[in-house]
Motif scaffolding. Sequence first.
Motif, PDB file in Angstrom:
ATOM      1  N   GLU A 158      -0.135  -8.032   3.934  1.00 48.82           N
ATOM      2  CA  GLU A 158      -0.220  -6.665   3.437  1.00 48.82           C
ATOM      3  C   GLU A 158      -0.139  -5.637   4.551  1.00 48.82           C
ATOM      4  OE1 GLU A 158      -3.789  -6.427   1.186  1.00 48.82           O
ATOM      5  OE2 GLU A 158      -3.016  -7.611  -0.495  1.00 48.82           O
ATOM      6  N   GLY A 159      -0.275  -6.071   5.809  1.00 48.31           N
ATOM      7  CA  GLY A 159      -0.202  -5.147   6.932  1.00 48.31           C
ATOM      8  C   GLY A 159       1.161  -5.101   7.597  1.00 48.31           C
ATOM      9  N   ILE A 160       2.152  -5.815   7.083  1.00 52.60           N
ATOM     10  CA  ILE A 160       3.504  -5.777   7.644  1.00 52.60           C
ATOM     11  C   ILE A 160       4.104  -4.397   7.389  1.00 52.60           C
ATOM     12  CG2 ILE A 160       5.818  -6.763   7.504  1.00 52.60           C
ATOM     13  CD1 ILE A 160       4.604  -9.381   6.661  1.00 52.60           C
ATOM     14  N   THR A 161       4.697  -3.821   8.435  1.00 50.71           N
ATOM     15  CA  THR A 161       5.276  -2.483   8.302  1.00 50.71           C
ATOM     16  C   THR A 161       6.766  -2.446   8.597  1.00 50.71           C
ATOM     17  OG1 THR A 161       4.653  -2.011  10.600  1.00 50.71           O
ATOM     18  CG2 THR A 161       3.119  -1.318   8.869  1.00 50.71           C
ATOM     19  N   GLN A 212      -3.633  -4.304  -1.695  1.00 48.28           N
ATOM     20  CA  GLN A 212      -3.794  -3.035  -0.992  1.00 48.28           C
ATOM     21  C   GLN A 212      -2.561  -2.804  -0.133  1.00 48.28           C
ATOM     22  OE1 GLN A 212      -7.511  -2.663   1.000  1.00 48.28           O
ATOM     23  NE2 GLN A 212      -7.253  -0.490   1.476  1.00 48.28           N
ATOM     24  N   ASP A 213      -1.987  -1.623  -0.253  1.00 47.26           N
ATOM     25  CA  ASP A 213      -0.761  -1.298   0.470  1.00 47.26           C
ATOM     26  C   ASP A 213      -1.109  -0.762   1.853  1.00 47.26           C
ATOM     27  OD1 ASP A 213       1.734  -0.673   1.304  1.00 47.26           O
ATOM     28  OD2 ASP A 213       2.026   1.032  -0.040  1.00 47.26           O
ATOM     29  N   ASN A 214      -0.963  -1.638   2.856  1.00 48.58           N
ATOM     30  CA  ASN A 214      -1.168  -1.226   4.245  1.00 48.58           C
ATOM     31  C   ASN A 214       0.163  -1.171   4.991  1.00 48.58           C
ATOM     32  OD1 ASN A 214      -3.970  -1.081   3.919  1.00 48.58           O
ATOM     33  ND2 ASN A 214      -4.180  -3.284   4.296  1.00 48.58           N
ATOM     34  N   GLY A 215       1.244  -0.925   4.276  1.00 52.39           N
ATOM     35  CA  GLY A 215       2.582  -0.882   4.855  1.00 52.39           C
ATOM     36  C   GLY A 215       3.528  -1.901   4.260  1.00 52.39           C
ATOM     37  N   ILE A 216       3.038  -2.758   3.374  1.00 48.57           N
ATOM     38  CA  ILE A 216       3.874  -3.830   2.835  1.00 48.57           C
ATOM     39  C   ILE A 216       5.008  -3.272   1.982  1.00 48.57           C
ATOM     40  CG2 ILE A 216       2.364  -4.151   0.829  1.00 48.57           C
ATOM     41  CD1 ILE A 216       3.011  -7.122   0.974  1.00 48.57           C
ATOM     42  N   VAL A 229       4.626  -4.732  -6.510  1.00 54.33           N
ATOM     43  CA  VAL A 229       3.759  -4.177  -7.527  1.00 54.33           C
ATOM     44  C   VAL A 229       2.314  -4.463  -7.156  1.00 54.33           C
ATOM     45  CG1 VAL A 229       3.820  -6.252  -8.965  1.00 54.33           C
ATOM     46  CG2 VAL A 229       3.340  -4.058 -10.020  1.00 54.33           C
ATOM     47  N   ASP A 230       1.451  -3.508  -7.497  1.00 56.81           N
ATOM     48  CA  ASP A 230       0.015  -3.692  -7.293  1.00 56.81           C
ATOM     49  C   ASP A 230      -0.515  -4.675  -8.334  1.00 56.81           C
ATOM     50  OD1 ASP A 230      -2.909  -3.213  -7.489  1.00 56.81           O
ATOM     51  OD2 ASP A 230      -2.476  -1.659  -6.012  1.00 56.81           O
ATOM     52  N   ALA A 255      -4.651 -10.369  -3.660  1.00 52.84           N
ATOM     53  CA  ALA A 255      -4.133 -10.119  -5.010  1.00 52.84           C
ATOM     54  C   ALA A 255      -4.353 -11.330  -5.904  1.00 52.84           C
ATOM     55  CB  ALA A 255      -2.649  -9.771  -4.932  1.00 52.84           C
ATOM     56  N   PHE A 256      -4.157 -12.528  -5.347  1.00 52.73           N
ATOM     57  CA  PHE A 256      -4.340 -13.746  -6.132  1.00 52.73           C
ATOM     58  C   PHE A 256      -5.800 -13.920  -6.538  1.00 52.73           C
ATOM     59  CE2 PHE A 256      -4.148 -18.395  -6.837  1.00 52.73           C
ATOM     60  CZ  PHE A 256      -3.024 -18.446  -7.635  1.00 52.73           C
ATOM     61  N   GLU A 257      -6.709 -13.577  -5.642  1.00 49.03           N
ATOM     62  CA  GLU A 257      -8.129 -13.700  -5.948  1.00 49.03           C
ATOM     63  C   GLU A 257      -8.593 -12.642  -6.945  1.00 49.03           C
ATOM     64  OE1 GLU A 257      -9.738 -13.345  -2.068  1.00 49.03           O
ATOM     65  OE2 GLU A 257      -9.532 -15.485  -1.572  1.00 49.03           O
TER      66      GLU A 257
END
Length: 368
Positions: A158-161, A212-216, A229-230, A255-257
């Motif tokens: 989720e942190g990949i930018t 959580q969108d950290n740049g993904i 999608v969230d 997201a899976f959890e």
Amino acid sequence: MAARPVVSVYGLNGAKLDATVPLPSVFTAPIRPDLVQFVHKNMAKNRRQPYAAKQQAGEETSAESWGTGRAVARIPRVGGSGTGRSGQAAFGNMTRGGRMFAPNKVWRKWHIRTNTNQKRYATASAVAASGVSALVAGRGHRINRISEVPLVVAAEAEGITKTKEAVAALRALKAYADVAKVANTRSIRAGRGKMRNRRHRQRRGPLVVYAQDNGITRAFRNLPGVELVDVTRLNLLQLAPGGHLGRFVIWTQPAFEALNKVFGSQAEASEQKKGYTLPASIVANPDVSRIIASNEVQAVVRAAGPRFTKRPFTQKKNPLRNSQVLVRLNPYAQVLRRAELLGKNKRTAKKVHKKSASAKFLEILKAD
């Protein structure tokens, strides 16, 4: 439906991590293709934009019918003289330059409301189908080199930018083949759509679900066919494009959890959807042949009967065609039949055939 107790987690380098995640209950939901197609068709209609013909189109001319008595049709005709237009039929849908039949109106019922419970059921079915490798492969996704379905990636994804980092992660996970397939299918649309902001057509690739969108979203959004999608906003139009189950979904671990909080289970209500519990299957084990062959069932069933059974009733036969049945109903019929045959033989025996003329008589007859 998927039935594994735990799912493995993979790092961005493609290596299998020591951590595992319990399989959410939504993956045990019943898979209902009929409901998914019904809900998808209704939801897809809600994106339509109203269109209509101009209200005066085809009727912007002064035309009146000539009435009867002139040996022409009573369709309205253009007035005037001196031009080819005068006397031509107008207004009707069968005439040149006339209006269309039943013109489209903007107040048509374009959008359709679908029951919330049906939409939730269809979404749960689509999520469950994404965990069945046969359905995912049958939909056309390239997953033959992937280690596991559903595919869960570590939270650091989720942190990949950067897009090049996203491509490297997909290559390490053996999932980039599906993206390459989409790029190869990109083609120019046939028809007027190419002039209306939808010039190209292409297939669907992986769906990346994050918590959580950290740049993904910035990293993956430029890859062909990849959608994001969230997890709290899962959409049937993305989980089952075209109403076809089996979308290839890449989940991040958070997201899976979170799926159990979003959908709940058959016993516990969802935290996000008030009072909602997952639908339960009507049959716990759908393998009917295995149930029938089990020792428990075979111990109480009756033994198989003979292969051929005697008919429980006598076949009705026509006494007018079957002599034995006729005699059984009317014993005197046999006497009548015998007398009929004897009388016929006597008439045949008494019949005397006339002799042909002699040769001498024929000679006298022919003599001059």
